[in-house]
Scaffold this active site. Structure first.
Site, PDB file in Angstrom:
ATOM      1  N   GLY A 141       0.825  -1.199   0.000  1.00  0.00           N
ATOM      2  CA  GLY A 141       0.000   0.000   0.000  1.00  0.00           C
ATOM      3  C   GLY A 141       0.856   1.244   0.000  1.00  0.00           C
ATOM      4  O   GLY A 141       1.954   1.254  -0.541  1.00  0.00           O
ATOM      5  N   GLU A 142       0.345   2.303   0.590  1.00  0.00           N
ATOM      6  CA  GLU A 142       0.982   3.614   0.734  1.00  0.00           C
ATOM      7  C   GLU A 142       1.495   4.208  -0.574  1.00  0.00           C
ATOM      8  O   GLU A 142       2.389   5.057  -0.597  1.00  0.00           O
ATOM      9  CB  GLU A 142       2.095   3.585   1.790  1.00  0.00           C
ATOM     10  CG  GLU A 142       3.304   2.741   1.514  1.00  0.00           C
ATOM     11  CD  GLU A 142       4.290   2.644   2.682  1.00  0.00           C
ATOM     12  OE1 GLU A 142       5.499   2.819   2.452  1.00  0.00           O
ATOM     13  OE2 GLU A 142       3.846   2.401   3.827  1.00  0.00           O
ATOM     14  N   GLY A 143       0.933   3.779  -1.719  1.00  0.00           N
ATOM     15  CA  GLY A 143       1.333   4.311  -3.007  1.00  0.00           C
ATOM     16  C   GLY A 143       2.614   3.716  -3.559  1.00  0.00           C
ATOM     17  O   GLY A 143       3.115   4.164  -4.597  1.00  0.00           O
TER      18      GLY A 143
END
Length: 345
Positions: A311-313
């Site tokens: 996640g988190e880009g």
């Protein structure tokens, strides 16, 4: 909110195809990079595409459903990870710095206090959502506010000169929200959508799926709108991402979508405005169970598959050089005429 997202103009398609096919290579030999280049040219309506001021917005929010035991990590980790972002210690910091992407983290609704910081945008709707197993995660008004705030943040990035923007998230419990959204929109059992998240064992995944099915039964959304699904099961970070993605498409920006959770926001955006998908680039296929099926439901393919599920880009930042490569070969690779190379066998 009403977003004006037109279908892409096809008037330049023949010229775009000629430009790409006439480079010094066999037709189609750059594979998916050629399809990516065509999409970027279509979005920007030009044969000389550019990437200007690339941005990354990571939306963070807490989820009330964590109290039901859907994650092996406590809710406090959301706030702790945001502090890690602000200190530059997360994977997304490293990858954004590597590729020259401006990074900001957005407090969409964290259950805790955060210090003022140049890298933090405070857009909090509330200190976390409600437990969607027991009640709707947010009110209709909160859902609308989150969509509007996401839209405003993207409009601001666009005014600063950006035409390409990536979206990521952070929020303990948000794979549960994404799985519930997917199940509700695609009319699936939660077991088909629910994965390990931050590291559940087999029993934990089964418990998580049962809780999501219980929530689906509670909500009874048989003929629901995307907004209703979002309010019932979403997180503030997912709702904010959804509004941000739609605004980015309206502004004819390239929309870079991360993994499972970000794709759940894109799924909702596509149901609100089908033309949205023409502006979206799905950067990677998450290892999280359900993402492959979610991408297939939208009839899209991801650029890379590295078994990532952070996640988190992170998938956006890692895939960004491929977007750059697609633009660069269109602009800098010689044509057969320019290079004096014969096209005939």
């Amino acid at each position: 909110m009403i977003f004006d997202i037109p279908l892409l103009n096809t008037g330049l398609d023949a010229d775009i195809a000629h430009c790409i096919d006439n480079k010094t290579k066999p037709i189609g030999s750059l594979g998916k990079l050629e399809l990516l280049a065509k999409q970027i040219c279509q979005v920007q309506q030009t044969l000389t595409p550019q990437l200007k001021e690339p941005q990354m917005l990571v939306f963070a929010g807490d989820h009330g459903v964590v109290e039901s035991g859907v994650s092996p990590f406590p809710q406090a980790v959301t706030q702790q990870m945001v502090m890690n972002f602000l200190q530059g210690g997360a994977a997304i910091n490293v990858f954004c710095q590597q590729h020259g992407i401006e990074f900001r983290v957005v407090n969409a609704g964290i259950n805790g206090e955060l210090p003022e910081h140049v890298g933090l945008i405070d857009a909090s709707i509330s200190k976390g959502t409600q437990n969607f197993v027991k009640q709707a995660a947010m009110t209709d008004l909160q859902c609308q506010q989150a969509l509007e705030k996401g839209s405003e943040l993207v409009a601001d990035r666009h005014k600063r000169g950006s035409n390409v923007i990536g979206f990521g998230e952070m929020g303990i419990g948000n794979t549960s929200s994404a799985a519930a959204i997917m199940a509700a929109v695609l009319n699936l059992d939660a077991q088909e959508c629910t994965g390990v998240g931050t590291g559940l064992d087999k029993a934990g995944v089964e418990r998580k799926a049962k809780l999501i099915n219980k929530a689906l039964k509670r909500a009874q959304l048989k003929k629901s709108t995307p907004m209703q699904v979002l309010a019932e099961f979403g997180g503030f970070e997912i709702a904010m991402m959804c509004g941000a993605m739609l605004k980015a498409a309206e502004l004819r920006m390239l929309v870079l979508v991360d993994g499972f959770i970000a794709s759940s926001a894109a799924l909702l955006a596509s149901k609100m405005h089908p033309a949205f998908l023409q502006y979206a680039i799905f950067c990677h296929r998450s290892k999280e169970l359900g993402h492959k099926k979610m991408l297939k439901a939208m009839a899209v393919e991801a650029l890379i598959d590295l078994d990532m599920r952070l996640g988190e880009g992170s998938g956006v930042a890692v895939a960004y050089p491929l977007v750059q490569s697609a633009v660069l070969f269109v602009n800098q690779m010689a044509s057969f005429e320019d290079a004096g190379v014969s096209k005939d066998g």
